[in-house]
Design an enzyme around this catalytic site. Structure first.
Site, mmCIF file in Angstrom:
data_model
loop_
_atom_site.group_PDB
_atom_site.id
_atom_site.type_symbol
_atom_site.label_atom_id
_atom_site.label_comp_id
_atom_site.label_asym_id
_atom_site.label_seq_id
_atom_site.Cartn_x
_atom_site.Cartn_y
_atom_site.Cartn_z
ATOM 1 N N CYS A 135 0.831 -1.200 0.000
ATOM 2 C CA CYS A 135 0.000 0.000 0.000
ATOM 3 C C CYS A 135 0.861 1.245 0.000
ATOM 4 O O CYS A 135 2.088 1.176 0.057
ATOM 5 C CB CYS A 135 -0.865 0.008 1.254
ATOM 6 S SG CYS A 135 0.145 -0.026 2.727
ATOM 7 N N CYS A 155 3.260 1.595 2.908
ATOM 8 C CA CYS A 155 4.533 0.882 2.826
ATOM 9 C C CYS A 155 5.563 1.709 2.059
ATOM 10 O O CYS A 155 6.727 1.785 2.444
ATOM 11 C CB CYS A 155 4.346 -0.456 2.113
ATOM 12 S SG CYS A 155 3.050 -1.473 2.791
ATOM 13 N N ASP A 179 2.956 -32.155 -5.831
ATOM 14 C CA ASP A 179 3.903 -32.450 -4.779
ATOM 15 C C ASP A 179 3.106 -32.352 -3.486
ATOM 16 O O ASP A 179 2.037 -31.747 -3.460
ATOM 17 C CB ASP A 179 5.034 -31.421 -4.814
ATOM 18 C CG ASP A 179 5.906 -31.498 -3.592
ATOM 19 O OD1 ASP A 179 6.327 -32.608 -3.268
ATOM 20 O OD2 ASP A 179 6.152 -30.456 -2.980
ATOM 21 N N ASP A 211 6.593 -27.104 -5.262
ATOM 22 C CA ASP A 211 7.187 -25.887 -4.726
ATOM 23 C C ASP A 211 8.677 -25.969 -4.433
ATOM 24 O O ASP A 211 9.388 -25.014 -4.595
ATOM 25 C CB ASP A 211 6.463 -25.469 -3.447
ATOM 26 C CG ASP A 211 6.808 -26.374 -2.294
ATOM 27 O OD1 ASP A 211 6.937 -27.589 -2.530
ATOM 28 O OD2 ASP A 211 6.959 -25.887 -1.169
ATOM 29 N N ASP A 220 11.429 -30.263 -6.475
ATOM 30 C CA ASP A 220 10.422 -30.329 -7.541
ATOM 31 C C ASP A 220 10.873 -29.601 -8.795
ATOM 32 O O ASP A 220 10.245 -29.719 -9.842
ATOM 33 C CB ASP A 220 9.110 -29.694 -7.080
ATOM 34 C CG ASP A 220 8.517 -30.433 -5.916
ATOM 35 O OD1 ASP A 220 8.486 -31.664 -5.977
ATOM 36 O OD2 ASP A 220 8.097 -29.771 -4.957
#
Lengths: 705, 55
Positions: free
Chosen positions: A17, A20, A421, A600, A604
């Site tokens: 936002c 930030c 996975d 992930d 993998d």
């Protein structure tokens, strides 16, 4: 300014936002030595200009203190910079073509509405004046690519485009000089405009997706602290590490290179490599692998392999090899071009020959051949694919699915089976507190202890307690015992948080647990589990309803996979190494299946690269994210069926667009062949077909949940 | 014909002005962060940078 000015860029995955942006820019500019800090929200990056005395690590810590995780960005590769330059060049060419198209069209409309004699000649000359430099400038992307294809004895979509544009321009110039009635300057220029729009959208989509994926990427390890024989130490980038160096790796830091532990004992989170979420103990003599996280205590290691020799780099090579098949995938637009380009050339050549034979004279025949080339010129065809893909990718991005390039959508639409996975994909890959019996007085103490440790269970406990609004107690010195737990003194009594065995209470048979105790009081058992992602079951059901066959490929033990497989009703292959996962996918491919791999971890990576198409959650390791074609945000698994749906709808629209564009041209071609196409008709035909294609693609803006 | 002599150069001039404006904006990096630009208008503080008084 005393020192040399340096520039550093950090990736900030967590900015959301305006607040930030302000917080980071403000916070950094108040840091001594920082000259300016500018956040790029689109790319989720901050660029910092600072004087050379300031260390990158200091800046990173400063951003961390502001409450954001930041990772130093390695300088963009030559390839990335070339892509960005290409988009920018296309945008400039597009702007010039747009300017010229508007003005030439203005003059052409006057001619079509009946300007005669010297006025027409003047307007033709003005058009020539605007169009000729524009064609020379904006046409370069097409001429270059067409020339490259012709030189190698091949033809592509750019060849008829270049021939059409150049012939139309030269012929119009000739008409202008001899004072003829028709000039096609507007056709040539607006053709360039529409085609450049398609090209730019295509290129912008790739850039943007590349940026988003890069901003999510966390680097495995930017480097480490090296201790030299003379006792001095310095922070060294991963690229400059070499075997034989001694490194100190503090708790919470990732190993920058492969090595052997020389001093200290700790627990290591190797989920990146093994996919196993339980941290493994390691002590003197054990091997550590670059990219894994040191959880418990500082250790000293001797580097055994660095840079390209690390296990991670080896995995990357395996991935590259597995991904080779994918790079041979021919995009649908290219397949269409392969058929379309020769057809168009033949048609134009035939019409020229036909009219010559019929005795129309070379001038008349050439004019008709050019009209055929312009009418059939694939400007709607050039827009058909990129517009649909950009619109769909934009809609998907708003739903938290990032598409890396257009061919990923094409391949996803073709997938007919899914391989998941387990850890981190079907499950969240992080422990969640499921059961606790802490009293109100114990909670603040437990939170204070949990915050002091980097252990995943501590982090999960702290997150839960913070979420409940518990304020941490103020404890004095907190001591961490690697592999055991943390303790501190509170009101003269010891409080402890750690493994059940250390605290002295019975651990449950399976699952992850820790215990909390105040000296003299009862021990509280806290149990955790790696939760299945919300919507996992319904997502799997939906994928099956979409006609995809689902199964699990896991590197985990049977006992760890079984409950998940039973819960979701899936078959599972367990205990697979990365190579075995790749083999399993290749076996599927060999019997004609197109596999969507969802995973992930680093383990993998090769499987993600081997799959026909692949998806990874945003929580994935950077290797997983790099290898995946699509990345989805959030905890839910629902984006997977949504993406499949969106990809199929996109391909439906792309096919409709092809039918519309080619159909429209087919209708107009007989007119052109008959010699009835004036510049007016060509201009109308061209813009109408382009507009229809764009309008059709805009329907993809609403992608249903 | 007299009208045309004025209007065409004006039209072309305006078009060229727009084209140069676009090039300038592109070179100045105004298209680098479109989402950030939309969000920055919500910021209260003035711009931070090298010209801060306390730098």
């Amino acid at each position: 300014m005393t020192a040399l000015l340096s520039h550093a860029e950090f990736v900030l995955p967590g900015i959301r936002c305006a607040g930030c942006i302000a917080k980071i820019e403000d916070g950094l500019s108040h840091l001594p030595g920082v000259v300016s800090a500018r956040v790029n929200f689109t790319a989720k990056r901050v660029a910092v200009d600072h004087d050379g005395s300031l260390d990158d690590a200091v800046l990173r810590r400063a951003i961390g203190d502001l409450g954001f995780t930041a990772e130093l960005l390695v300088e963009a590769g030559e390839q990335d910079r070339a892509h960005a330059r290409e988009s920018r060049e296309l945008l400039k060419a597009l702007a010039v073509a747009g300017f010229a198209a508007m003005n030439v069209m203005l003059l052409s409309v006057s001619i079509w509405s009946g300007a005669e004699g010297s006025t027409r000649a003047l307007f033709h000359w003005l058009s020539a004046l605007i169009a000729m430099p524009t064609v020379a400038y904006s046409g370069r992307p097409f001429f270059k690519s067409a020339w490259a294809a012709l030189r190698r004895g091949r033809t592509n979509m750019d060849v008829p485009i270049s021939i059409g544009v150049l012939l139309a321009t030269l012929l119009s110039l000739f008409e202008t000089i001899v004072g003829g009635a028709h000039a096609y300057f507007d056709g040539a220029v607006s053709l360039l405009f529409f085609l450049l729009a398609g090209r730019y959208l295509d290129s912008a989509m790739r850039d943007r997706a590349r940026d988003s994926a890069a901003s999510l990427m966390r680097q495995t390890a930017p480097g480490g602290t090296v201790v030299y024989p003379d006792g001095s130490s310095a922070w060294v980038r991963a690229a400059d590490l070499a075997p034989g160096m001694r490194m100190i790796v503090t708790s919470g830091e990732r190993f920058g290179a492969d090595g052997r532990i020389e001093k200290g004992e700790t627990r290591i989170d190797a989920s990146l490599v093994t996919g196993e979420s339980e941290p493994a103990p390691a002590s003197v003599g054990d091997r550590v692998i670059a990219g894994t996280l040191n959880l418990a205590a500082p250790v000293e290691i001797t580097v055994t392999a660095a840079g390209p020799d690390t296990a991670i780099a080896g995995m990357a090579r395996l991935m590259e090899a597995a991904g080779q098949g994918k790079s041979r995938y021919v995009r649908i637009a290219d397949r269409a071009a392969r058929l379309y380009a020769p057809a168009v050339h033949c048609l134009a050549a035939l019409s020229f020959a036909g009219w010559m034979i019929a005795g129309a004279g070379w001038h008349q025949s050439l004019l008709i051949a050019v009209a055929v080339l312009i009418i059939t010129c694939p400007c709607a065809l050039g827009l058909a694919v990129p517009v649909a893909q950009v619109v769909a990718a934009g809609a998907m991005m708003r739903r938290g699915i990032l598409v890396k390039d257009g061919s990923a959508l094409e391949r996803l639409a073709e997938a007919d089976s899914v391989r998941f996975d387990k850890t981190g994909t079907l499950t969240l890959g992080r422990p969640e507190l499921v059961e606790e019996s802490l009293t109100a007085e114990e909670r603040p103490l437990a939170l204070a202890l949990a915050r002091a440790s980097r252990h995943p269970l501590s982090i999960a406990l702290a997150r839960r307690l913070e979420g409940e609004g518990v304020a941490a107690a103020d404890l004095g010195r907190i001591v961490e015992y690697p592999g055991k737990g943390v303790e501190a003194r509170h009101d003269g009594r010891m409080v402890r948080l750690g493994s059940p065995a250390w605290i002295g209470c019975a651990a449950p048979g399976d699952g992850m647990a820790c215990a909390f105790a105040i000296e003299g009081g009862d021990a509280r058992l806290l149990s955790f589990s790696d939760r299945i992602r919300p919507d996992a079951a319904s997502s799997v059901r939906r994928l099956e309803a979409q006609g995809l066959e689902c199964a699990i490929l896991s590197g985990d033990r049977r006992a760890a996979v079984a409950p998940v497989a039973v819960d979701l009703g899936l078959t599972a292959a367990v205990g697979l190494s990365p190579t075995e996962k790749v083999d399993a996918i290749h076996r599927q491919a060999a019997i004609g299946h197109r596999v969507l791999m969802v995973g992930d971890g680093l383990n993998d990576g090769p499987a993600l690269a081997a799959g026909h198409v692949s998806m990874a959650p945003a929580s994935a390791s950077d290797v997983g994210q790099t290898a995946a074609d699509l990345v989805f945000l959030g905890d839910s698994l629902a984006p997977v069926p949504i993406a499949v749906d969106a990809a199929r709808r996109t391909m439906r629209v792309v096919r409709q667009n092809f039918v519309l564009a080619i159909g429209y041209n087919l209708l107009a071609v007989p007119l052109a062949l008959a010699g009835l196409v004036t510049p007016l008709v060509a201009a109308i035909a061209m813009s109408t077909s382009s507009i229809i294609v764009v309008a059709n693609a805009l329907r993809l803006r609403r992608i249903a949940a | 014909m007299n009208g045309i002599a004025f209007l065409i150069p004006i039209a072309l001039g305006l078009g060229l002005a727009g084209l140069f404006g676009f090039h300038w904006a592109l070179r100045a990096g105004q298209f680098d962060d479109p989402e950030g630009a939309a969000i920055r208008i919500l910021l209260d503080e003035g711009p931070v940078g090298p010209d801060r008084p306390d730098a």
